[in-house]
Design a protein around this motif. Structure first.
Motif, short mmCIF file in Angstrom:
data_model
loop_
_atom_site.label_atom_id
_atom_site.label_comp_id
_atom_site.label_asym_id
_atom_site.label_seq_id
_atom_site.Cartn_x
_atom_site.Cartn_y
_atom_site.Cartn_z
N LEU A 293 0.84 -1.20 0.00
CA LEU A 293 0.00 0.00 0.00
C LEU A 293 0.87 1.24 0.00
O LEU A 293 1.99 1.23 0.51
CB LEU A 293 -0.91 0.01 1.23
CG LEU A 293 -1.92 -1.12 1.36
CD1 LEU A 293 -2.64 -1.06 2.70
CD2 LEU A 293 -2.94 -1.09 0.22
N ASN B 47 -2.65 5.36 1.14
CA ASN B 47 -3.46 4.28 1.72
C ASN B 47 -3.25 4.17 3.23
O ASN B 47 -4.21 4.01 3.98
CB ASN B 47 -3.10 2.94 1.07
CG ASN B 47 -3.46 2.87 -0.40
OD1 ASN B 47 -2.62 2.53 -1.23
ND2 ASN B 47 -4.69 3.20 -0.74
N ARG C 200 -13.46 9.83 4.71
CA ARG C 200 -12.48 9.41 3.68
C ARG C 200 -12.40 10.46 2.57
O ARG C 200 -12.39 10.15 1.38
CB ARG C 200 -12.87 8.07 3.08
CG ARG C 200 -12.17 6.87 3.68
CD ARG C 200 -12.55 6.60 5.11
NE ARG C 200 -11.92 5.40 5.62
CZ ARG C 200 -12.16 4.89 6.83
NH1 ARG C 200 -13.01 5.49 7.64
NH2 ARG C 200 -11.54 3.81 7.23
N GLU D 30 -7.86 8.01 -1.69
CA GLU D 30 -7.78 6.70 -2.33
C GLU D 30 -8.07 5.61 -1.30
O GLU D 30 -7.75 5.73 -0.12
CB GLU D 30 -6.40 6.49 -2.97
CG GLU D 30 -5.22 6.68 -2.04
CD GLU D 30 -3.90 6.58 -2.77
OE1 GLU D 30 -3.66 5.54 -3.42
OE2 GLU D 30 -3.11 7.53 -2.69
N GLN D 31 -8.72 4.55 -1.78
CA GLN D 31 -9.11 3.44 -0.90
C GLN D 31 -8.20 2.23 -1.12
O GLN D 31 -7.74 2.01 -2.23
CB GLN D 31 -10.57 3.07 -1.16
CG GLN D 31 -11.54 4.20 -0.86
CD GLN D 31 -11.51 4.64 0.59
OE1 GLN D 31 -11.52 3.83 1.50
NE2 GLN D 31 -11.42 5.95 0.80
N PHE E 125 -8.09 3.31 3.04
CA PHE E 125 -7.42 4.41 3.74
C PHE E 125 -7.42 4.14 5.24
O PHE E 125 -8.46 3.86 5.82
CB PHE E 125 -8.13 5.74 3.45
CG PHE E 125 -7.62 6.89 4.28
CD1 PHE E 125 -6.39 7.46 3.99
CD2 PHE E 125 -8.36 7.37 5.35
CE1 PHE E 125 -5.91 8.51 4.77
CE2 PHE E 125 -7.88 8.42 6.13
CZ PHE E 125 -6.65 8.99 5.83
N ALA F 69 -4.25 -3.56 -2.61
CA ALA F 69 -5.41 -2.74 -2.23
C ALA F 69 -6.73 -3.40 -2.60
O ALA F 69 -7.68 -3.42 -1.80
CB ALA F 69 -5.29 -1.36 -2.88
#
Length: 322
Positions: free
Chosen positions: A73, A111, A136, A148-149, A151, A211
């Motif tokens: 990440l 992340n 988020r 961005e996911q 997170f 991710a």
């Protein structure tokens, strides 16, 4: 894109194996903190944030860096200091050559964000993380920018050296899923740490997850079924920490100023689901709720002066409730 599982059974098996591989890789760098590593992994698979509390030198920062490497990440470290400004975290708008405002992203756009020594910056700067941790997203100049996911905020804090520190507001503390205490290693573990860190060798860490896979596991954890009696146990446990209510015990009424809110109940259930899944179980039981109760409740309960005067700790009160 998410990784599909042929069934929930296959997903639970995959999560169990992935967590075991991740803990093995992290163990190459972090010696003797198996329970701590497991708690961090549970928070990640629950899409929650962690506050790591321990004296200096217990590898809190190294743990977060290692987790980011093993999970493949993006990672940013923010050193919280008294002169840190909110824009140093979120980013700011600048005027470019064409006289147009352009948003320059701050280090929160990653992340995994390591908020190192988070209590060394004033509340105004601490508050810059509130929207990021809950929504988020970050709002700058009236425009909301999505993060961005996945997170995660993994923050560290020293329990000593109170000079020059600012206690975290309750609203900020409540956004952390877990408050994890790190203790000193055993003699044998410390010997191994010294041996590893004073030799001329570099550990080769393998990337275990990415991710997309983490997001798929987060969705899987939420789909784990939970029986009504386990859910009600979690809600009752959180309710018992609230002084002045019908479920409050004599100790709670005598020693607590206020107790855990509804977010604690949510995290107790979610954490129990993940704890069960990484142990290979298909549904959580009461023991899984109890396994995550301490890190979920520890920072959501406030002692009164009587408890402090008599040396009654938060942990003792929680253990009695369990």
């Amino acid at each position: 894109m998410t990784v599909p599982f042929s069934s929930d059974v296959a997903g639970i098996t995959a999560l169990n194996e992935a967590c075991a591989r991740a803990k093995k890789e992290i163990g190459k760098m972090i010696v003797g903190q198996d329970a701590i590593v497991e708690s961090v992994m549970i928070a990640i698979f629950c899409n929650g944030h962690c506050l790591l509390v321990g004296v200096p030198g217990l590898a809190k920062t190294l743990l977060v860096q290692t987790v980011a490497r093993v999970l493949d990440l993006s990672f940013n470290r923010i050193q919280f200091t008294p002169d840190l400004m909110p824009s140093d975290i979120t980013g700011s708008e600048i005027l470019d050559e064409e006289r147009h405002f352009r948003f320059v992203k701050g280090p929160v756009f990653a992340n995994i964000v390591l908020a190192d020594e988070i209590n060394r910056t004033p509340p105004k700067t601490q508050a810059a993380l509130l929207e990021a941790m809950q929504e988020r997203a970050v709002t700058v100049g009236g425009k909301q920018n999505r993060l961005e996911q996945p997170f995660f905020v993994l923050a560290t804090q020293n329990p000593i050296e109170q000079e020059g520190t600012y206690p975290l507001p309750e609203a900020q503390l409540d956004r952390f899923m877990f408050n994890i205490f790190l203790d000193y290693p055993t003699f044998e573990q410390e010997v191994q740490v010294v041996k590893n860190t004073t030799a001329n060798q570099v550990q080769d860490l393998q990337k275990v997850l990415n991710a997309e896979e983490i997001i798929a596991f987060q969705q899987l954890v939420r789909s784990v079924p939970v029986t009504d009696h386990v859910l009600e146990y979690a809600v009752k446990l959180a309710s018992k920490t609230r002084p002045g209510t019908f479920l409050a015990s004599e100790d709670v009424n005598n020693y607590l100023t206020w107790g855990a809110g509804p977010r604690a109940s949510q995290y107790l259930v979610l954490g129990a689901k993940c704890h069960a899944a990484i142990k290979g179980k298909y549904a959580p039981d009461i023991e899984d709720v109890q396994a995550v109760a301490l890190p979920v409740l520890r920072h959501r309960i406030v002692r009164n002066y009587k408890a402090e005067a008599e040396g009654i700790t938060i942990e003792e009160i929680i253990q009695k409730l369990l």
